[in-house]
Design a protein around this motif. Structure first.
Motif, PDB file in Angstrom:
ATOM      1  N   SER A  58      96.085 -13.436 -28.095  1.00  0.00           N
ATOM      2  CA  SER A  58      94.802 -12.916 -27.632  1.00  0.00           C
ATOM      3  C   SER A  58      93.844 -14.077 -27.361  1.00  0.00           C
ATOM      4  O   SER A  58      93.808 -15.048 -28.122  1.00  0.00           O
ATOM      5  CB  SER A  58      94.207 -11.988 -28.693  1.00  0.00           C
ATOM      6  OG  SER A  58      92.848 -11.747 -28.384  1.00  0.00           O
ATOM      7  N   HIS A  59      93.058 -13.939 -26.286  1.00  0.00           N
ATOM      8  CA  HIS A  59      92.082 -14.968 -25.941  1.00  0.00           C
ATOM      9  C   HIS A  59      90.870 -14.957 -26.871  1.00  0.00           C
ATOM     10  O   HIS A  59      89.954 -15.754 -26.707  1.00  0.00           O
ATOM     11  CB  HIS A  59      91.632 -14.798 -24.483  1.00  0.00           C
ATOM     12  CG  HIS A  59      91.239 -13.389 -24.145  1.00  0.00           C
ATOM     13  ND1 HIS A  59      92.115 -12.335 -24.241  1.00  0.00           N
ATOM     14  CD2 HIS A  59      90.067 -12.862 -23.719  1.00  0.00           C
ATOM     15  CE1 HIS A  59      91.493 -11.220 -23.891  1.00  0.00           C
ATOM     16  NE2 HIS A  59      90.251 -11.517 -23.571  1.00  0.00           N
ATOM     17  N   CYS A  61      91.540 -14.588 -30.419  1.00  0.00           N
ATOM     18  CA  CYS A  61      92.075 -14.759 -31.781  1.00  0.00           C
ATOM     19  C   CYS A  61      91.639 -16.110 -32.360  1.00  0.00           C
ATOM     20  O   CYS A  61      91.289 -17.026 -31.627  1.00  0.00           O
ATOM     21  CB  CYS A  61      93.592 -14.616 -31.784  1.00  0.00           C
ATOM     22  SG  CYS A  61      94.477 -16.052 -31.135  1.00  0.00           S
ATOM     23  N   PRO A  62      91.657 -16.240 -33.694  1.00  0.00           N
ATOM     24  CA  PRO A  62      91.172 -17.485 -34.321  1.00  0.00           C
ATOM     25  C   PRO A  62      91.921 -18.741 -33.861  1.00  0.00           C
ATOM     26  O   PRO A  62      91.288 -19.773 -33.632  1.00  0.00           O
ATOM     27  CB  PRO A  62      91.411 -17.226 -35.817  1.00  0.00           C
ATOM     28  CG  PRO A  62      91.382 -15.735 -35.954  1.00  0.00           C
ATOM     29  CD  PRO A  62      91.969 -15.196 -34.689  1.00  0.00           C
ATOM     30  N   SER A  63      93.238 -18.687 -33.690  1.00  0.00           N
ATOM     31  CA  SER A  63      93.949 -19.924 -33.347  1.00  0.00           C
ATOM     32  C   SER A  63      93.561 -20.397 -31.952  1.00  0.00           C
ATOM     33  O   SER A  63      93.359 -21.596 -31.727  1.00  0.00           O
ATOM     34  CB  SER A  63      95.467 -19.749 -33.470  1.00  0.00           C
ATOM     35  OG  SER A  63      95.940 -18.822 -32.509  1.00  0.00           O
ATOM     36  N   PHE A  64      93.420 -19.462 -31.000  1.00  0.00           N
ATOM     37  CA  PHE A  64      93.017 -19.894 -29.667  1.00  0.00           C
ATOM     38  C   PHE A  64      91.568 -20.362 -29.653  1.00  0.00           C
ATOM     39  O   PHE A  64      91.216 -21.363 -29.016  1.00  0.00           O
ATOM     40  CB  PHE A  64      93.222 -18.797 -28.607  1.00  0.00           C
ATOM     41  CG  PHE A  64      92.672 -19.234 -27.283  1.00  0.00           C
ATOM     42  CD1 PHE A  64      93.299 -20.255 -26.576  1.00  0.00           C
ATOM     43  CD2 PHE A  64      91.499 -18.705 -26.776  1.00  0.00           C
ATOM     44  CE1 PHE A  64      92.762 -20.726 -25.375  1.00  0.00           C
ATOM     45  CE2 PHE A  64      90.957 -19.156 -25.577  1.00  0.00           C
ATOM     46  CZ  PHE A  64      91.590 -20.168 -24.882  1.00  0.00           C
ATOM     47  N   SER A  67      91.499 -23.765 -30.915  1.00  0.00           N
ATOM     48  CA  SER A  67      92.096 -24.667 -29.934  1.00  0.00           C
ATOM     49  C   SER A  67      91.112 -24.976 -28.803  1.00  0.00           C
ATOM     50  O   SER A  67      90.961 -26.131 -28.376  1.00  0.00           O
ATOM     51  CB  SER A  67      93.374 -24.025 -29.375  1.00  0.00           C
ATOM     52  OG  SER A  67      93.875 -24.779 -28.296  1.00  0.00           O
TER      53      SER A  67
ATOM     54  N   SER B  28      99.965 -24.662 -32.019  1.00  0.00           N
ATOM     55  CA  SER B  28      98.849 -24.120 -32.796  1.00  0.00           C
ATOM     56  C   SER B  28      98.660 -22.621 -32.587  1.00  0.00           C
ATOM     57  O   SER B  28      98.239 -21.909 -33.482  1.00  0.00           O
ATOM     58  CB  SER B  28      97.559 -24.841 -32.428  1.00  0.00           C
ATOM     59  OG  SER B  28      97.089 -24.389 -31.182  1.00  0.00           O
ATOM     60  N   LEU B  29      98.951 -22.118 -31.407  1.00  0.00           N
ATOM     61  CA  LEU B  29      98.691 -20.707 -31.124  1.00  0.00           C
ATOM     62  C   LEU B  29      99.590 -19.788 -31.946  1.00  0.00           C
ATOM     63  O   LEU B  29      99.210 -18.677 -32.283  1.00  0.00           O
ATOM     64  CB  LEU B  29      98.874 -20.421 -29.630  1.00  0.00           C
ATOM     65  CG  LEU B  29      97.989 -21.226 -28.678  1.00  0.00           C
ATOM     66  CD1 LEU B  29      98.220 -20.786 -27.249  1.00  0.00           C
ATOM     67  CD2 LEU B  29      96.524 -21.067 -29.035  1.00  0.00           C
ATOM     68  N   ASP B  32      98.802 -17.413 -35.024  1.00  0.00           N
ATOM     69  CA  ASP B  32      98.249 -16.053 -34.951  1.00  0.00           C
ATOM     70  C   ASP B  32      99.245 -15.030 -34.426  1.00  0.00           C
ATOM     71  O   ASP B  32      98.849 -14.017 -33.864  1.00  0.00           O
ATOM     72  CB  ASP B  32      97.000 -16.031 -34.068  1.00  0.00           C
ATOM     73  CG  ASP B  32      95.754 -16.356 -34.879  1.00  0.00           C
ATOM     74  OD1 ASP B  32      95.621 -15.787 -35.963  1.00  0.00           O
ATOM     75  OD2 ASP B  32      94.964 -17.177 -34.420  1.00  0.00           O
ATOM     76  N   LEU B  36     101.382  -8.491 -30.010  1.00  0.00           N
ATOM     77  CA  LEU B  36     100.174  -8.567 -29.180  1.00  0.00           C
ATOM     78  C   LEU B  36     100.069  -7.323 -28.308  1.00  0.00           C
ATOM     79  O   LEU B  36     100.760  -7.195 -27.304  1.00  0.00           O
ATOM     80  CB  LEU B  36     100.237  -9.832 -28.319  1.00  0.00           C
ATOM     81  CG  LEU B  36      99.020 -10.114 -27.426  1.00  0.00           C
ATOM     82  CD1 LEU B  36      97.763 -10.348 -28.266  1.00  0.00           C
ATOM     83  CD2 LEU B  36      99.280 -11.331 -26.538  1.00  0.00           C
ATOM     84  N   ILE B  38      97.092  -5.894 -26.842  1.00  0.00           N
ATOM     85  CA  ILE B  38      95.801  -5.744 -26.184  1.00  0.00           C
ATOM     86  C   ILE B  38      96.095  -5.578 -24.692  1.00  0.00           C
ATOM     87  O   ILE B  38      97.198  -5.886 -24.242  1.00  0.00           O
ATOM     88  CB  ILE B  38      94.874  -6.950 -26.449  1.00  0.00           C
ATOM     89  CG1 ILE B  38      95.489  -8.255 -25.900  1.00  0.00           C
ATOM     90  CG2 ILE B  38      94.623  -7.099 -27.952  1.00  0.00           C
ATOM     91  CD1 ILE B  38      94.561  -9.453 -25.979  1.00  0.00           C
ATOM     92  N   PRO B  41      95.886 -10.841 -22.444  1.00  0.00           N
ATOM     93  CA  PRO B  41      97.277 -11.236 -22.215  1.00  0.00           C
ATOM     94  C   PRO B  41      98.254 -10.382 -23.025  1.00  0.00           C
ATOM     95  O   PRO B  41      97.895  -9.888 -24.100  1.00  0.00           O
ATOM     96  CB  PRO B  41      97.332 -12.690 -22.714  1.00  0.00           C
ATOM     97  CG  PRO B  41      95.914 -13.154 -22.777  1.00  0.00           C
ATOM     98  CD  PRO B  41      95.092 -11.947 -23.008  1.00  0.00           C
TER      99      PRO B  41
END
Lengths: 423, 423
Positions: A58-59, A61-64, A67, B28-29, B32, B36, B38, B41
């Motif tokens: 997800s655009h 979410c915490p990791s993105f 980043s 890193s992504l 999370d 998915l 949603i 994406p």
């Protein structure tokens, strides 16, 4: 779990859901793998490729979000920009989109006067792009072109122009990828601040960010535009940039009429980028999550790069300079070829444009021997030269032997050509 | 090889060139990673991820040129468009860029009258975007909005409007991702052709391409815009579309004044796309080579998909419909929740918008149990519902158990919420 499974099971079991995997080639691009030495896209590091080839998230979410935050903060560092003033730009699109970022946000079509310095094909593209934003082409832009392909533009000519008319914006290309000409942005910016301090300064840094000296804050630049696939070392697909508070103020107060380009509007993007930089997700257009994460890795590699006792962007720029100077000296002194950009201090450090007798045969020889280089695109001389890119890992990691191998293969190519001509 | 190596070796061996790899996290992504679900994406297939994580190649090399050619040809097939008429669009950028493709190429700012159908947040964005292209906001656009969030727009109202005024363009959103409302584009297009045959038809197919019935040619559409990260099943970063010959003619003959948006100009893009579709490389802006190759794989998977004796886009659309209808029936009949889009024939097949008492707690419960869903964004009801996406592999590959698992977890979430309310 039973409830869902039950309801979603195919009603007719004979009609099964299948992916037919035959014929799908998932690594089609790798068929053409040679040493990629064009001025972008460039060879990526293994780590950047790993960051690219990830599952979507997800655009928001915490990791993105983290980043993207890190990406924006590091982009400031690569521009040597203040950590709190202005705003770094990372937008889905190609480098060409950057022209619209300048045109749509920093040109008041009703009145602004623009001075454009042209050193080649990409300066001309910039000119054409911004010309769609002003009302009267002939009156609003003054174009100062290099005398010949490969020439720079003398400071005194720029000074005369700035004294001659009040310009709202000066537009220039730090490295014109078509000629390999490097403009001295530091000196030009200092001149603008001295002679015409109200003039905003826009710089195309597409082929210079990551390999040329850029001091966004110290030089007082107002907008730089760039792209991900050159010396930054990320895949193509991101329009990058840095914009000053002065330019943001202009966009907020002076650009009021309709001008199209919804997608490049600072009004839309700046709150989004500000949110992400402070660690909060926000939405205007879905960010390309994998591209941005691979850019993050590329920026980390730049900032952790060490060379001659320095670390970070300064080290990276110096390494590109040494690689480039060595390469160019070898081309002129050992191989006896002429550079389009003529002298070293006039030359870009991320690519070399070299006059050769028969460009297609040189390019073809290089390709056959494992090196992808490319041809010329400057309108006056396009059939007379080739271009070699030396950016990112190819320029900075000597153990890859990309540049040394290219040089010796180029030497062979030219030798073969000479022999054929003598026959 | 010796010559190059010699010249490029560091002059001072104590200053070595190194990449410091500590602290760089290349994946890193993935921290999370949950299912998915949603509305974009979306989850990518393994093959699409493999195509994404590739080394860069030249944007003019044979393998990329072939990949881009195949991508364009397959995009026509997914739009059920004629193999030689019109032009498919694949441009670096997000779906939002598509609004500018319509605004900058198909609206004559001096005179065009536009009818815009609004069914939610994204229709409003489309409205705002094109409003930057016409001169007098109030006179040039007529807006026909759904009576309430979740409603469609009655055909007779559209018919009255078309009889009332001569419109140059009608703009609509096949699926508004904010409400999950599906417009019947086939019927609306037929009505336009009957009542006002000169009116061009623009459709936002961002959340419908790949999961809803679209017959570009048969329905006589003029421009569809879309994005890569929804039912197409590719990563975010590509603006997609399809444009008719009639729309191209309009852009060539009627859009003559300046309008900004250099980057979205058909005049620039169409020759490039035409060249690539015929197997020849061309340059306007550097194409994102990895993104386009991953799109190619995603399109191949759509066209090779089999379901209930059909293959290709028809099978894919039918599978999305069955998955969606099952999901929605379960939500209403088994879980007793109300849909924002009210009825099945009014509802999108790529997502479901569900009224719940406490959206944040439902979203949080789902996240904790491995499912990423998202909240509402329609201005009137945003705090009252959640949205679940069911597109691409999640909707089409039952063996993943994405949708069945989501349903049972959603059932648990609602049950827990009910228990908390009773306490």
């Amino acid at each position: 779990m039973l409830l869902g499974k039950l309801l979603l099971r195919n009603k007719n079991p004979s009609h099964t859901t299948t992916f037919t995997r035959r014929q799908i080639t998932t690594m089609s691009l790798s068929k053409d793998h040679t040493k990629l030495l064009i001025p972008g896209p460039i060879t990526l590091s293994t780590e950047v490729i790993a960051a690219l080839g990830q599952q979507s998230v997800s655009h928001t979410c915490p990791s993105f979000t983290t980043s993207f935050k890190d990406t924006l903060k590091m982009l400031r560092q690569v521009y040597v920009a203040h950590e709190a003033r202005g705003m770094p730009l990372v937008i889905s699109g190609s480098g060409t989109l950057g022209f619209d970022l300048v045109g749509s946000n920093l040109i008041n079509p009703a009145k602004d006067q623009i001075l454009l310095l042209s050193t080649g094909f990409f300066s001309d593209e910039f000119h054409e792009a911004i010309s769609t934003y002003y009302v009267d082409n002939s009156n609003q832009v003054t174009r100062l072109s290099a005398a010949n392909a490969g020439d720079s533009i003398p400071l005194n000519k720029i000074e005369s122009e700035l004294q001659n008319k009040k310009y709202n914006l000066i537009v220039m290309t730090q490295v014109d990828t078509s000629t390999g000409v490097l403009l001295d942005i530091e000196k030009i910016a200092a001149l603008v601040h001295k002679v015409s301090p109200d003039t905003l300064i826009a710089v195309d840094t597409v082929c210079s960010l990551g390999c040329e000296n850029i001091q966004f804050d110290k030089w007082g630049l107002d907008i730089c535009i760039s792209a991900s696939q050159k010396a930054i070392g990320a895949p193509p697909g991101l329009s990058l940039g840095m914009v000053s508070d002065r330019a943001i103020l202009k966009s907020e107060t002076d650009i009021t009429s309709r001008n199209g380009s919804y997608y490049t509007s600072f009004k839309k993007w700046l709150p989004i980028l500000e949110a992400f930089e402070s660690g909060k997700p926000a939405y205007f257009a879905t960010p390309p999550v994998q591209l941005i994460d691979s850019l993050r890795v590329a920026l980390e590699q730049i900032l952790q790069f060490s060379y001659k006792g320095q670390t970070g962007i300064e080290a990276r720029v110096n390494k590109h300079k040494d690689t480039s100077d060595n390469f160019k000296t070898c081309i002129t002194d050992k191989l006896g070829q002429q550079l389009v950009s003529k002298t070293l201090d006039n030359s870009a450090h991320g690519l070399t444009a070299i006059y050769v007798t028969n460009p297609p045969s040189v390019i073809s020889y290089m390709q056959q021997h494992g090196y992808t280089i490319t041809g010329g695109i400057h309108k006056d001389i396009k059939s007379k030269y080739v271009r070699v890119g030396h950016m990112g890992v190819s320029a900075c990691d000597d153990s890859l032997n990309d540049i040394s191998g290219c040089l010796s293969t180029l030497s062979d190519a030219l030798q073969q050509q000479q022999q054929q001509q003598q026959q």
